[in-house]
Structure formats: structure tokens, C-alpha cells
Scaffold this active site. Structure first.
Site, mmCIF file in Angstrom:
data_model
loop_
_atom_site.group_PDB
_atom_site.id
_atom_site.type_symbol
_atom_site.label_atom_id
_atom_site.label_comp_id
_atom_site.label_asym_id
_atom_site.label_seq_id
_atom_site.Cartn_x
_atom_site.Cartn_y
_atom_site.Cartn_z
ATOM 1 N N GLU A 310 61.154 23.899 21.574
ATOM 2 C CA GLU A 310 61.013 22.801 22.681
ATOM 3 C C GLU A 310 62.195 21.942 22.655
ATOM 4 O O GLU A 310 62.609 21.450 21.495
ATOM 5 C CB GLU A 310 59.689 21.876 22.234
ATOM 6 C CG GLU A 310 59.370 20.839 23.130
ATOM 7 C CD GLU A 310 58.138 20.055 22.914
ATOM 8 O OE1 GLU A 310 57.289 20.687 22.725
ATOM 9 O OE2 GLU A 310 58.302 18.953 23.107
ATOM 10 N N ASP A 359 46.890 10.607 26.222
ATOM 11 C CA ASP A 359 46.447 12.071 25.651
ATOM 12 C C ASP A 359 45.299 12.237 26.643
ATOM 13 O O ASP A 359 44.901 11.769 27.486
ATOM 14 C CB ASP A 359 45.802 11.690 24.060
ATOM 15 C CG ASP A 359 47.241 11.791 23.486
ATOM 16 O OD1 ASP A 359 48.230 12.346 23.580
ATOM 17 O OD2 ASP A 359 47.066 11.047 22.164
HETATM 18 P P1 FAD Z 1 49.018 16.533 34.555
HETATM 19 O O1 FAD Z 1 48.410 17.463 33.849
HETATM 20 O O2 FAD Z 1 50.467 16.380 34.799
HETATM 21 O O3 FAD Z 1 48.771 17.159 36.120
HETATM 22 C C1 FAD Z 1 49.234 16.573 37.453
HETATM 23 C C2 FAD Z 1 49.033 17.567 38.417
HETATM 24 O O4 FAD Z 1 49.258 17.264 39.935
HETATM 25 C C3 FAD Z 1 50.026 18.815 38.178
HETATM 26 O O5 FAD Z 1 49.173 19.959 38.284
HETATM 27 C C4 FAD Z 1 51.043 18.829 39.233
HETATM 28 O O6 FAD Z 1 51.568 20.115 39.817
HETATM 29 C C5 FAD Z 1 50.079 18.100 40.667
HETATM 30 N N1 FAD Z 1 51.122 17.461 41.521
HETATM 31 C C6 FAD Z 1 51.848 16.344 41.145
HETATM 32 N N2 FAD Z 1 52.552 16.050 42.492
HETATM 33 C C7 FAD Z 1 51.630 16.813 43.696
HETATM 34 C C8 FAD Z 1 51.762 17.087 44.885
HETATM 35 N N3 FAD Z 1 52.552 16.011 45.490
HETATM 36 N N4 FAD Z 1 50.911 17.943 45.469
HETATM 37 C C9 FAD Z 1 50.153 18.530 44.821
HETATM 38 N N5 FAD Z 1 49.912 18.563 43.464
HETATM 39 C C10 FAD Z 1 50.818 17.710 42.699
HETATM 40 N N6 FAD Z 1 47.422 15.278 25.069
HETATM 41 C C11 FAD Z 1 46.534 15.436 23.896
HETATM 42 O O7 FAD Z 1 45.478 14.932 24.012
HETATM 43 N N7 FAD Z 1 46.930 16.293 22.902
HETATM 44 C C12 FAD Z 1 48.113 16.962 22.835
HETATM 45 O O8 FAD Z 1 48.287 17.724 21.685
HETATM 46 C C13 FAD Z 1 48.914 16.805 23.890
HETATM 47 N N8 FAD Z 1 50.140 17.230 23.887
HETATM 48 C C14 FAD Z 1 50.992 17.100 24.812
HETATM 49 C C15 FAD Z 1 52.165 17.806 25.041
HETATM 50 C C16 FAD Z 1 53.255 17.493 25.758
HETATM 51 C C17 FAD Z 1 54.680 18.390 25.769
HETATM 52 C C18 FAD Z 1 52.844 16.862 27.020
HETATM 53 C C19 FAD Z 1 53.771 16.645 28.061
HETATM 54 C C20 FAD Z 1 51.653 16.474 27.139
HETATM 55 C C21 FAD Z 1 50.624 16.437 25.928
HETATM 56 N N9 FAD Z 1 49.428 15.827 26.031
HETATM 57 C C22 FAD Z 1 48.437 15.918 25.082
HETATM 58 C C23 FAD Z 1 48.946 14.916 27.096
HETATM 59 C C24 FAD Z 1 48.083 15.649 28.179
HETATM 60 O O9 FAD Z 1 49.099 16.536 28.938
HETATM 61 C C25 FAD Z 1 47.934 14.921 29.385
HETATM 62 O O10 FAD Z 1 47.026 13.723 29.058
HETATM 63 C C26 FAD Z 1 47.175 15.223 30.593
HETATM 64 O O11 FAD Z 1 47.776 16.564 31.016
HETATM 65 C C27 FAD Z 1 47.359 14.456 31.831
HETATM 66 O O12 FAD Z 1 46.537 15.079 33.167
HETATM 67 P P2 FAD Z 1 46.936 14.543 34.380
HETATM 68 O O13 FAD Z 1 46.017 15.076 35.275
HETATM 69 O O14 FAD Z 1 47.069 12.999 34.453
HETATM 70 O O15 FAD Z 1 48.321 15.222 34.666
#
Ligand code: FAD
Ligand code: UDP
Length: 378
Positions: A310, A359
Site C-alpha cells: 500500500e 470507520d
Molecule cells: P465509500 O465506501 O467511499 O462509498 C462511497 C460510494 O459513493 C463509492 O462507491 C463511490 O464510487 C460512490 N460515489 C461517489 N461519488 C459518486 C457519484 N457522483 N455518483 C455515483 N456514485 C458516487 N473501517 C473500519 O471499520 N475498519 C477498517 O479496517 C477500515 N480500513 C480502511 C482502510 C482503508 C484503506 C480505507 C480507505 C478505509 C478503511 N475503513 C475501515 C473505513 C471504511 O472504508 C469507511 O468507513 C466506509 O467505507 C465508508 O463508507 P461510505 O459509504 O461513507 O463511503
């Protein structure tokens, strides 16, 4: 059903969007249009079987589910079973492996001592005293005031500089809340009572969350390209980057981004653990993931394993992984929040929408709260 007939439109199929869509469909009984610009659901939690090795892995970095939130734990368990995996992280410094977070084993091994738990505080206090830091302000000072300068420079300084692309003295001290420090041999990365990896992977959770026939999922569909096709009075739940929603009118929020380098190794076990951090700044990657260790219950091939390096680099809202935070971004964020509060049928949330270092459990908790607001308006 054509787009304009949907009263509820959810943008983004990560945990924030998927939980809200599931609630609207199953509790309110209303149809939901889910727009996702990627070719898969699940956001950054997406998981898949690796084509060559068959090892199940998380495409955007290792994700360990952990929580102390009973409501979230009960909710998520309706959609998956967990395998009981407990996360332990190791870190390599000067070619030697240590336990991370810093615990008694790390301290004794680093200083070549045999301190007992009741002796550690006095030892560390003397180390901190030597550093001369009395009222820590930033990340660096806070870290030194917790563990002393030597441990900080070995295990925190280089890793943090790589991860955030700046000197740790420029980062907020609050970031350290994520990194425990222990005076015993507890090697658990998290304090939470419940943790694990979904037995069938994260993608199987999203398949279940979005399984209702009332939810229409449109992949490869960017909200900004189809916005004009939606009903004027549709209730929009937006989970993409907040600045982009308002065409960056108050400036760009800063993001850190990641890239991953996969490699198949001709051995059963490359590093003996799922995540190995690399503490020194001179090593270009922050960590190496070996996903076979996340699923000890699975019968993977014995002659090969998958490793993923990474790398962290500066990013933008086109490839956002970590909100950078800090005063400058907070000021910009505040202006966008005012814009959101002025729009009746708009709900913004999730890691990208709230610009918060959530998270997964915090994301789900926030989604359940937002759903309550949507239900009140229904
Ligand atoms: P996201 O998962 O980012 O989803 C957002 C979605 O919106 C995406 O699919 C994107 O494509 C879509 N989108 C954006 N703009 C548009 C648009 N204009 N039109 C259509 N679609 C769109 N959490 C833990 O609890 N444990 C862990 O071990 C952990 N490890 C992690 C490791 C990494 C490297 C990262 C980056 C995060 C980690 N997390 C972890 C945190 C976890 O990934 C987030 O809490 C979670 O994914 C957030 O979900 P979300 O729906 O807010 O965002
Ligand atoms: N950190 C560190 N050394 C490590 C691991 C973490 O200095 O070996 C610091 C680093 O600043 C990092 C923060 O602790 O950004 C939070 O670490 P965490 O493992 O929670 O980060 P994530 O898994 O979210 O990338």
C-alpha cells in the site's frame, strides 16, 4: 422504472448509502434508485476473490469490522456472520519486527529490557521528561508526550510522514486517538468488544443490503451525468465528496489517496500476519497486506499467497480515501455544511460526504441516524 419516478435517490453504494437504501426499501416500503459510479457496489469495502490465487481480499485496503456499538452490531449481524478474526498488527523497523500498537512487548524488545507492567509508566515518564515537552499541541508533540522521543521516532514519525505526506508536527493531535498505547502484552489493535471479518466477504453483505426488488441499482452511473433525469422534488441522499456536490464553489477539500501493488508469492505464508507496517520513511510503502490471514477458516492453496503493498499519496475528490482535516479544510467544510442545511430534500453523509475519518461502524451508525430523519419527513 424511469429515473424521474423515484422519490428516493441514493448516490453511492458504500455502507452509508446501502444502509439507507435498505432501510427505506424494507421499513418504509418505498422504491429506491441507487446510483453508483463504479462498476461494483460496496464503496471502499468492496471485496472479491483474487483471480489467480482464489484468496478473498479487500480491493481498497484491508477492512476489519470492529465496534462497541450494540445497535450497529445487531444490525450488521442480520446481513452476515463474522469469522471471529481478531486484528493484530506488526511493524518492521530496521529489519526487525515489533508489535503495534506500542505495548510492553514493543518497549522491552526495542530497549532490550524486561520491564513489568507496573514499571512501564515510570520508565516512559522518564523518557518523556527527557524530551522536554510539557504541553503538547500538535501530533508530534502529543506522540512524544505519550511514548517518548525514541519510540516516536522509530514507530510513528516515518509511518505518519508517509501516510499523510507532511511532517507530523503539522498534523492534529486528535489523530493519535486512533493509535492505542499499552503497558501490558495485549496485542489487539482495537479495544472494541466485537470484531471480525465477514465469512463470505464484504461484497456478500452489500448483495444482501441491496437485495430488495424495491432497490434499483445502476452501476457505472455518475450522479452528475444523470441529475437532470431525476424528479425535481426527489429526496437525494448523497454520499460522494461534499465539495464536488457544490462544484467546488467554496474551494477543494484535501484528500489522501492510496495505490496498491499486488504480487503473488510462491510460498504458503509470506509474512505470517494480515498486515505488516513499515515504519521507516525510506521504505516507500506504508504496509503490506496478506489477505489469506483474514480467513483462517478457509482452505487456500498451500503453494502461493497474495501480498499487496500500500502506497499513500496526495489525492483529490476523484480518488478520495482519507480526509486530511485540519483548520483550513474545516473552514471550507463549514461553508459546504451551510449549503446543505439550506436544501430541504438533500441528505449528505458518509466518509466522503461528511468529510470524516469514519470507520465502518461509525458510518453505519451515522446512516441509521440519517435514516431516522428521512423517515420523519416521509
Ligand atoms: P465509500 O465506501 O467511499 O462509498 C462511497 C460510494 O459513493 C463509492 O462507491 C463511490 O464510487 C460512490 N460515489 C461517489 N461519488 C459518486 C457519484 N457522483 N455518483 C455515483 N456514485 C458516487 N473501517 C473500519 O471499520 N475498519 C477498517 O479496517 C477500515 N480500513 C480502511 C482502510 C482503508 C484503506 C480505507 C480507505 C478505509 C478503511 N475503513 C475501515 C473505513 C471504511 O472504508 C469507511 O468507513 C466506509 O467505507 C465508508 O463508507 P461510505 O459509504 O461513507 O463511503
Ligand atoms: N500510525 C503510526 N504507525 C503505525 C500505525 C499507525 O504512526 O505503525 C499512526 C499514523 O499517523 C496513522 C494513524 O496512526 O495515520 C492511524 O493509524 P490507523 O492504523 O488507524 O490508520 P488506518 O488503518 O485508518 O490507515
Amino acid at each position: 422504472m424511469s429515473f424521474e419516478r423515484y422519490k428516493y435517490v441514493v448516490v453511492g453504494s458504500g455502507f452509508f448509502g446501502a444502509v439507507i437504501a435498505e432501510r427505506i426499501a424494507s421499513e418504509l416500503g418505498e422504491p429506491v434508485l441507487m446510483l453508483e459510479k463504479r462498476e461494483h457496489t460496496g464503496g471502499n469495502c468492496h471485496s472479491v476473490d483474487h483471480a489467480e490465487t482464489g484468496i478473498h481480499y479487500h480491493r481498497y485496503g484491508t477492512h476489519i469490522f470492529h465496534t462497541h456499538n450494540q445497535e450497529v452490531w445487531d444490525y450488521i449481524n442480520k446481513f452476515t456472520e463474522f469469522n471471529g478474526y481478531h486484528h493484530q498488527v506488526l511493524t518492521t523497523y530496521q529489519n526487525k519486527v515489533y508489535q503495534m500498537p506500542i505495548n510492553l512487548e514493543t518497549i522491552n524488545s526495542f530497549y532490550n529490557l524486561n520491564l513489568k507492567p507496573f514499571e512501564v509508566s515510570t520508565f516512559i515518564e522518564a523518557e518523556v521528561h527527557k524530551s522536554g515537552i510539557n504541553s503538547p499541541g500538535n501530533f508530534e508533540e502529543k506522540a512524544i508526550s505519550m511514548v517518548g522521543r525514541a519510540l516516536y521516532e522509530a514507530f510513528i514519525k516515518g509511518y505518519t510522514a508517509k501516510q499523510w505526506g507532511c511532517d507530523p508536527s503539522q498534523l492534529p493531535a486528535t489523530l493519535l486517538q486512533r493509535l492505542p498505547f499499552r503497558t501490558n502484552y495485549d496485542e489487539n489493535y482495537f479495544f472494541d468488544p466485537w470484531q471480525g471479518i465477514p465469512r463470505q466477504g464484504y461484497s456478500a453483505i452489500f448483495d444482501k443490503l441491496l437485495a430488495s426488488p424495491k432497490i434499483q441499482v445502476e452501476l457505472n452511473t455518475d450522479f452528475f451525468s444523470v441529475k437532470h433525469k431525476l424528479a425535481q422534488d426527489a429526496c437525494i441522499v448523497y454520499t460522494g465528496p461534499l465539495d464536488k456536490l457544490f462544484d467546488y464553489s467554496h474551494g477543494q477539500l484535501e484528500w489522501r489517496s492510496l495505490s496498491f501493488e499486488e504480487e503473488v508469492m510462491g510460498v504458503q505464508d509470506f509474512q505470517g500476519t494480515s498486515v505488516m507496517n513499515y515504519a521507516e520513511e525510506s521504505i516507500p510503502y506504508t504496509r503490506i497486506h496478506e489477505p489469506r490471514h483474514l480467513h483462517p477458516e478457509k482452505d487456500y492453496a498451500k503453494d502461493q499467497t497474495l501480498t499487496i503493498k500500500e502506497y499513500s499519496h496526495s489525492g483529490n475528490s476523484e480518488d478520495p480515501y482519507y480526509p486530511v482535516g485540519g483548520k483550513k479544510n474545516k473552514a471550507i467544510l463549514k461553508k459546504y455544511k451551510v449549503e446543505v442545511s439550506g436544501q430541504e430534500n438533500l441528505f449528505v453523509g458518509g466518509r466522503l460526504g461528511d468529510y470524516k475519518y469514519y470507520d465502518m461502524d461509525q458510518t453505519i451508525a451515522a446512516a441509521l441516524r440519517t435514516y431516522e430523519q428521512i423517515r420523519e419527513l416521509a
